[in-house]
Design a protein around this motif. Structure first.
Motif, short mmCIF file in Angstrom:
data_model
loop_
_atom_site.label_atom_id
_atom_site.label_comp_id
_atom_site.label_asym_id
_atom_site.label_seq_id
_atom_site.Cartn_x
_atom_site.Cartn_y
_atom_site.Cartn_z
N ILE A 110 43.63 50.34 44.84
CA ILE A 110 43.31 50.92 43.53
C ILE A 110 43.70 49.96 42.41
CG2 ILE A 110 43.92 52.80 41.94
CD1 ILE A 110 42.07 53.73 44.17
N PHE A 111 44.89 49.38 42.53
CA PHE A 111 45.35 48.44 41.50
C PHE A 111 44.82 47.04 41.84
CE2 PHE A 111 48.30 51.97 41.58
CZ PHE A 111 48.35 52.30 40.23
N ARG A 112 44.54 46.27 40.81
CA ARG A 112 43.92 44.97 41.02
C ARG A 112 44.86 43.98 41.71
NH1 ARG A 112 42.31 40.16 38.49
NH2 ARG A 112 40.16 39.68 39.02
N ASP A 113 46.14 44.02 41.31
CA ASP A 113 47.10 43.05 41.83
C ASP A 113 47.74 43.62 43.11
OD1 ASP A 113 49.20 41.33 42.35
OD2 ASP A 113 49.70 41.06 40.23
N GLN A 114 47.13 43.31 44.25
CA GLN A 114 47.60 43.85 45.52
C GLN A 114 48.99 43.35 45.89
OE1 GLN A 114 46.06 46.31 47.83
NE2 GLN A 114 45.46 46.65 45.70
N SER A 115 49.30 42.08 45.53
CA SER A 115 50.62 41.58 45.92
C SER A 115 51.72 42.25 45.11
CB SER A 115 50.71 40.05 45.85
OG SER A 115 49.91 39.55 44.83
N ALA A 116 51.46 42.57 43.83
CA ALA A 116 52.44 43.32 43.03
C ALA A 116 52.62 44.71 43.62
CB ALA A 116 51.98 43.41 41.58
N TRP A 117 51.52 45.33 44.04
CA TRP A 117 51.56 46.67 44.64
C TRP A 117 52.39 46.66 45.93
CZ3 TRP A 117 49.29 48.14 49.41
CH2 TRP A 117 49.29 49.51 49.66
N GLU A 118 52.23 45.63 46.75
CA GLU A 118 52.95 45.56 48.03
C GLU A 118 54.46 45.43 47.85
OE1 GLU A 118 51.14 42.43 50.31
OE2 GLU A 118 49.31 43.63 50.57
#
Ligand code: S6P
Ligand code: ZN
Length: 201
Positions: free
Chosen positions: A40-48
């Motif tokens: 859903i969020f663009r920055d997958q690494s920040a989400w992880e």
């Protein structure tokens, strides 16, 4: 007391309007955590890197008729917690109604946010949400809400009980605009123009 197939027990319902709480028999509730919002969020690494158990939003609703009943209405609130992922505000998954012609009303009870609306032609716009703001979501229009404030965003919704939710189309294609936190204020950016985003302050 008689119980309908929907699980609803007839009786007086009450709202705590500013806090988005529905009181009475048969209130439904759901909680969506960060870990459930993959993609859903663009920055997958920040989400992880974030705690997957963190609550992003919760919904409580009153559905007096069996879901799918033509002509029936449902009523509920959504609370989006303050937060951000890779410069992007905490937000709902977003959906089209499965029955595309079904519309919906939102009205804000507490906090500030944005309602992103997108037609099937992917033309999108955003409406600012603040206490008392009223938002009509026409049929054939995907909708997603974001919390742009420091406290919870709480809004009420009324929708046709047979509308259904199509999450799949948004999961595959997303929205054509994003709302990013830029110098502490919301900035609407077309998906096609997105570059590298800074971390949340
Ligand atoms: C239902 C209505 C809201 C949302 C809620 C959560 O039609 O639009 O109650 O369900 O704001 O958003 P989402 O996209 O996860 O269903
Ligand atoms: Zn909806």
């Amino acid at each position: 007391m008689m119980e309908l197939d929907s699980g609803h027990v007839p009786g007086q319902m009450q709202l705590d309007w500013s806090n988005g709480i529905v009181l009475g028999a048969g209130v439904r509730k759901s909680i969506t955590r960060l870990g459930q919002l993959k993609g859903i969020f663009r920055d997958q690494s920040a989400w992880e890197l974030m705690n997957p158990d963190r609550v992003v939003y919760s919904v409580q609703w009153h559905e007096p008729m069996i879901p799918g009943t033509e002509g029936a209405l449902s009523w509920g609130s959504t609370t989006i917690e303050p937060g951000c992922v890779g410069g992007e505000y905490f937000m709902t998954r977003g959906h089209f109604h499965a029955k595309r012609d079904r519309g919906e009303y939102y009205t804000t009870a507490q906090g500030t946010g944005m309602l992103v609306l997108m037609g099937e032609d992917r033309m999108a716009r955003a409406e600012a949400m603040s206490p008392g703001s009223l938002h009509y979501i026409p049929g054939y229009t995907a909708h997603r809400t974001l919390n742009t404030g420091d406290g919870p965003l709480i809004f009420w919704a009324c929708w046709p009980s047979d509308a259904g939710h199509d999450y799949e189309t948004i999961a595959r294609h997303g929205f054509s605009i994003r709302v990013m936190k830029h110098d502490g204020t919301p900035e609407i950016i077309p998906e096609a123009a997105m570059g590298e985003q800074a971390e949340c302050p």
